[in-house]
Design a protein around this motif. Structure first.
Motif, PDB file in Angstrom:
ATOM      1  N   SER A   1      -7.281  -1.079   0.482  1.00  0.00           N
ATOM      2  CA  SER A   1      -7.706   0.043   1.170  1.00  0.00           C
ATOM      3  C   SER A   1      -6.406   0.401   2.193  1.00  0.00           C
ATOM      4  O   SER A   1      -6.436  -0.469   3.122  1.00  0.00           O
ATOM      5  N   GLY A   2      -5.737   1.206   1.951  1.00  0.00           N
ATOM      6  CA  GLY A   2      -4.586   1.512   2.800  1.00  0.00           C
ATOM      7  C   GLY A   2      -5.182   1.862   4.121  1.00  0.00           C
ATOM      8  O   GLY A   2      -4.480   1.859   5.266  1.00  0.00           O
TER       9      GLY A   2
ATOM     10  N   SER B   1       2.338   6.220   0.444  1.00  0.00           N
ATOM     11  CA  SER B   1       2.703   6.275   2.021  1.00  0.00           C
ATOM     12  C   SER B   1       1.678   5.379   2.774  1.00  0.00           C
ATOM     13  O   SER B   1       2.457   4.680   3.576  1.00  0.00           O
ATOM     14  N   THR B   2       0.679   5.607   2.575  1.00  0.00           N
ATOM     15  CA  THR B   2      -0.532   4.767   3.370  1.00  0.00           C
ATOM     16  C   THR B   2      -0.428   3.194   3.116  1.00  0.00           C
ATOM     17  O   THR B   2      -0.261   2.462   4.074  1.00  0.00           O
TER      18      THR B   2
ATOM     19  N   ALA C   1      -2.255  -2.080  -7.833  1.00  0.00           N
ATOM     20  CA  ALA C   1      -2.900  -2.054  -6.468  1.00  0.00           C
ATOM     21  C   ALA C   1      -3.712  -0.722  -6.582  1.00  0.00           C
ATOM     22  O   ALA C   1      -3.205   0.409  -6.779  1.00  0.00           O
ATOM     23  N   VAL C   2      -5.098  -0.969  -6.634  1.00  0.00           N
ATOM     24  CA  VAL C   2      -5.965  -0.151  -6.696  1.00  0.00           C
ATOM     25  C   VAL C   2      -6.677   0.459  -5.134  1.00  0.00           C
ATOM     26  O   VAL C   2      -7.279  -0.137  -4.696  1.00  0.00           O
ATOM     27  N   ASN C   3      -5.858   1.580  -4.836  1.00  0.00           N
ATOM     28  CA  ASN C   3      -6.066   1.944  -3.521  1.00  0.00           C
ATOM     29  C   ASN C   3      -7.586   2.828  -3.274  1.00  0.00           C
ATOM     30  O   ASN C   3      -8.040   3.128  -4.335  1.00  0.00           O
TER      31      ASN C   3
ATOM     32  N   ILE D   1       4.287  -2.491   5.798  1.00  0.00           N
ATOM     33  CA  ILE D   1       5.369  -2.861   6.913  1.00  0.00           C
ATOM     34  C   ILE D   1       4.897  -2.832   8.251  1.00  0.00           C
ATOM     35  O   ILE D   1       5.487  -3.640   9.203  1.00  0.00           O
ATOM     36  N   GLY D   2       3.662  -2.513   8.700  1.00  0.00           N
ATOM     37  CA  GLY D   2       3.049  -2.581  10.145  1.00  0.00           C
ATOM     38  C   GLY D   2       3.787  -2.080  10.765  1.00  0.00           C
ATOM     39  O   GLY D   2       4.360  -0.976  10.932  1.00  0.00           O
ATOM     40  N   GLU D   3       4.105  -3.041  11.921  1.00  0.00           N
ATOM     41  CA  GLU D   3       5.200  -2.606  13.042  1.00  0.00           C
ATOM     42  C   GLU D   3       6.590  -2.459  12.736  1.00  0.00           C
ATOM     43  O   GLU D   3       7.354  -2.495  13.596  1.00  0.00           O
TER      44      GLU D   3
END
Length: 437
Positions: free
Chosen positions: A145-146, A17-18, A117-119, A24-26
């Protein structure tokens, strides 16, 4: 063809979710200055390097046999099936896990492009864990990094590189495209059949029968060509239990985006529900032309001025749709459905109407004379110029001395003056405020 779809999948607590919110930003802003305009966070439209795509956020996939987790897995499987590209989110902080490997094997079976994607690669030690994820067999893992928003450029470059070549091509026919939206069981498929006078779409009184958006082409007596899109009913989020139901909403959103005009279908028997307002919000936010269809009008008692009462209720509950015409119809008897094609043509013309700048500024001067511009702390809003910059929907730019002085209520006043002076029934108007340099 609709824009590409990207699904985020992974086990719980990896930060999907992060990552979703960061991508999606704003763009997921909810219209808060109009009553009743809401929407659920099921998906969002994002963009990178001028390429738009739809992003799906799924629940965390677990290996337990609990019923709830089975439902989550079903949802993720549907998202994988819908997606053109899958972003497999893992966590550097916890490292490679058995669940990650299990999900990786499942993703291999989809035959879809997968980008890892390695968060949570927020420090050098965590970044060293990235190399372990090569073992998943899905190519190069991308550290992101989310929380801090780093690494997403390279990730999105890879995502876009895997889009289908024709994914962004839109339909090129000149037909008027319209869709039916509404909560389940309001009679959308029955309306399709009544308009075509033939059974081309399965009709059932079981909620949620329609799963796909079905396109049907027809021509009216005046030679106008239409593309009619029947969509799955949009359920209340808390009632989305069946595994395909959540993503029938996704398909409905795709249909809205492809439409010039959206027909919001209400049920005359059950009246207006809270979910009707949420459904309407989707079309409003998309800036589509809108018609409100009250179906099953043949089944209600017309006593006590029901027509006037129902109309008043609609205008009260859907205040932000004051521009939308209302048509009381019956799919069963065909009542008033013959008026719909003509109404759609009118709205289509209104959406593509251009007004000369000289006429616009005449209206602007009269409006300011009638209702002087507001002031704030001794400063008065000055409006210099109004011009139309786009159609579908009609879009206007108003140049001012300080856009912070443009109060929402005065912006609404200007829009109402445009509607009174020119014919824009059925279509929203966009008013963009800019400061003159």
């Amino acid at each position: 063809m609709s824009i590409p779809i990207v699904a985020l999948v992974g086990r719980p607590n990896v930060g999907k979710s992060t990552v979703f919110n960061r991508l999606i930003g704003e763009r997921l802003s909810i219209v808060e200055d109009e009553p009743g305009v809401t929407r659920d966070r099921i998906y969002a439209t994002a963009s990178w390097l001028s390429r738009e795509f739809r992003l799906i956020d799924t629940g965390g996939i677990d290996l337990s046999d609990e019923p709830l987790m089975n439902q989550v897995r079903y949802q993720a499987e549907i998202a994988m099936d819908e997606a053109d590209v899958i972003v497999f989110v893992v966590s550097a902080r916890e490292g490679l896990t058995d669940i990650d490997e299990n999900i990786a094997n499942q993703l291999h079976r989809t035959k879809k492009p997968v980008v890892v994607a390695v968060n949570k690669t927020d420090n050098p030690e965590e970044r060293l864990q990235v190399f372990d994820f090569y073992a998943l067999g899905h190519g190069e893992p991308f550290p992101v990094s989310g929380a801090h928003g780093t690494g997403f450029g390279d990730l999105l470059d890879e995502v876009i590189a895997n889009f289908p070549e024709d994914a962004s091509h839109q339909d090129e026919d000149n037909s008027i495209k319209f869709s039916f939206i509404g909560r389940p069981n309001v009679g959308k498929s029955s309306l399709v059949n009544a308009i075509l006078n033939e059974q081309r779409v399965i009709v059932s009184n079981i909620e949620g029968t329609t799963r796909e958006a079905v396109d049907t082409y027809f021509t009216d007596e005046d030679g106008n060509t239409f593309t009619m899109i029947d969509t799955a009913g949009i359920r209340k989020r808390g009632k989305v239990y069946e595994k395909t139901e959540k993503y029938s909403v996704l398909r409905a959103m795709s249909a809205i985006e492809r439409s010039d005009i959206v027909c919001l279908v209400l049920d005359a028997e059950t009246g207006i529900r809270e979910q009707d307002k949420k459904v309407a919000g989707y079309a409003y936010e998309a800036n589509k032309g809108i018609v409100i269809l009250v179906n099953k009008w043949d089944l209600v008692d017309k006593s006590d001025n029901l027509f006037d009462s129902f109309t008043k209720d609609i205008r009260q509950e859907f205040q932000y749709l004051s521009f939308a015409p209302i048509l009381f119809v019956s799919a069963e008897t065909g009542q008033r459905l013959n008026r719909l094609p003509e109404l759609l043509v009118t709205i289509y013309e209104n959406r593509n109407r251009r007004i000369q700048s000289s006429l616009l500024n005449d209206v602007l001067m009269d409006a300011v004379a009638m209702n002087p511009t507001p002031t704030d702390k001794g400063r008065r809003l000055k409006i210099f110029y109004l011009t139309q910059v786009a159609v579908n929907p009609p879009t206007f730019v108003v140049f001012v001395n300080d856009k912070e002085l443009m109060h929402f209520s005065y912006e609404r006043f200007l829009e109402n003056q445009l509607r009174q002076s020119f014919y824009f029934d059925g279509t929203p108007l966009r008013l963009i405020v800019r400061e003159r340099e």
